[in-house]
Design an enzyme around this catalytic site. Structure first.
Site, PDB file in Angstrom:
ATOM      1  N   TYR A  98       0.825  -1.209   0.000  1.00 40.43           N
ATOM      2  CA  TYR A  98       0.000   0.000   0.000  1.00 40.43           C
ATOM      3  C   TYR A  98       0.860   1.261   0.000  1.00 40.43           C
ATOM      4  O   TYR A  98       0.467   2.280  -0.564  1.00 40.43           O
ATOM      5  CB  TYR A  98      -0.948  -0.007   1.201  1.00 40.43           C
ATOM      6  N   GLU A 140      -8.253  -7.387   5.104  1.00 40.09           N
ATOM      7  CA  GLU A 140      -7.387  -8.439   4.570  1.00 40.09           C
ATOM      8  C   GLU A 140      -6.671  -9.194   5.684  1.00 40.09           C
ATOM      9  O   GLU A 140      -6.493 -10.414   5.603  1.00 40.09           O
ATOM     10  CB  GLU A 140      -6.388  -7.819   3.581  1.00 40.09           C
TER      11      GLU A 140
END
Length: 390
Positions: A98, A140
């Site tokens: 990310y 997640e």
């Protein structure tokens, strides 16, 4: 939630960002892949990059999340985020990636919008990004914890060529794993050029079976890139071979309870519905189930006999089929799926899977019949372009 200061800035700049978001995402992907070619080679779907679908889907998801933050504070787009998180988990996306995405995405925003990106604007959209990223990372993390496993090996027990373009592979994973009806697994293969590409395939049998089954349609290169992984599976994989697969993921699963259902599919979108029907049959369910399927022709209808048998095994189920090119003497309807003449029970929950035009048409018909949006769930094979078009 966004801070009050950032919310005002995002609200004021959303039209500008949204108007340029596809140019931004195109610049983002091009730059990130130029500096990190292993991401395109081993993680991202090269076909979806080549046809531009992934760029459109990313643009749509960012715009949808930012819009929700300013128009519906405290009500994040949970369904969209769950779908993205499941896809990321099936690919093995990690938290550190990310930061990589953030670096190249915000560089692209600056390059495309130039001086319009003031420090105040940059801070506000940085907050949007990390709110979305943080939510996905949390989802997640939970999915990885629930799965308890990463990649595993699965032996091909049997291969069945259902049609010239569709093959079913019965798999026995080295590590036994349960799944919920409707979920999918990722298959990772090493292609001739050394790239490790990943694709998702629905588990098309019930969890009660002692094996997994994936039903793979070969993607032909008609106006779009040839399906690299589907072609590899069709051309190379036979009984006895071993595949690398993920744990099961996916949020289009059989709705719990005993309320009425609509399972509507078209083409290869039948696969998650077969898993749901198989589970209902295996557990002796008398649930009211309306099954709708549309296809090009009876010959193209994969697992056609199996679908008929599963519906016949359920006392509360009815089957309605449409074929665009029917055979003489066929049973069912001709043309595109039309729910207007089908009796739909009150309070049903609908699960849809198939090409986007099919799902949009069915959803519109359901809305006309008074089915609330909260009662309609769907699965998209590939990038979620429904979000981008919303």
């Amino acid at each position: 939630m966004l801070s009050p200061e950032s919310a005002g800035t995002v609200r004021a700049t959303l039209p500008v960002i949204a108007g340029a978001i596809q140019e931004i995402t195109a610049r983002f992907y091009d730059t990130m892949f130029a500096d990190n070619p292993e991401l395109l080679r081993d993680l991202f779907n090269r076909g979806n990059q080549a046809n531009g679908e992934q760029r459109v889907a990313l643009a749509g998801s960012i715009a949808a999340f930012a819009t929700a933050l300013v128009e519906r504070p405290g009500e994040p787009p949970a369904t969209m985020l769950s779908r993205i998180a499941n896809k990321h988990a099936s690919l093995g996306v990690t938290e550190d990636q990310y930061a990589v995405v953030h670096k190249y995405l915000f560089a692209a925003i600056g390059e495309v919008l130039g001086g319009a990106v003031t420090p105040e604007v940059a801070r506000a959209w940085d907050e949007v990004y990390w709110l979305m990223a943080g939510t996905l990372i949390g989802l997640e993390r939970d999915l990885y914890r629930e799965a308890r496993r990463g990649w595993t090996r699965a032996t091909v027990v049997e291969r069945r060529d259902e049609t010239p373009d569709v093959a079913a592979f019965l798999l026995r994973p080295d590590t036994p794993m349960s799944f919920r009806p409707g979920q999918y697994v990722s298959v990772r293969v090493t292609l001739p050029d050394g790239a490790r590409q990943i694709r998702q395939y629905s588990l098309s049998n019930s969890p009660e079976r002692d094996h997994w089954r994936i039903t793979v349609k070969r993607v032909r290169g008609e106006g779009a890139p040839e399906g690299e992984v589907s072609a590899w599976l069709h051309e190379r994989v036979l009984a006895g071979d071993v595949l690398t697969v993920s744990a099961p993921f996916g949020d289009l699963t059989l709705p719990e309870g005993d309320g009425p259902l609509l399972l509507a599919s078209a083409g290869i979108g039948l696969t998650p519905m077969l898993s749901m029907l198989g589970h209902l049959a295996a557990t002796g369910s008398d649930r009211r189930v309306v099954v709708v399927h549309a296809d090009r022709s009876p010959d193209a209808h994969v697992h056609r006999e199996e679908l008929t048998e599963l519906v016949a095994a359920l006392p509360g189920a009815t089957l309605h089929r449409w074929y665009e090119n029917p055979d003489p003497g066929h049973t069912g309807h001709t043309g595109l799926a039309d729910l207007s003449a089908i009796e739909l029970p009150e309070g049903l929950v609908a699960c849809l899977c198939g090409p986007l035009p099919f799902m949009r048409a069915v959803r519109a018909q359901l809305a006309e019949r008074g089915v609330p949006a909260s009662g309609i769930h769907y699965e998209v094979f590939g990038p979620d372009l429904w979000i981008a078009a919303a």
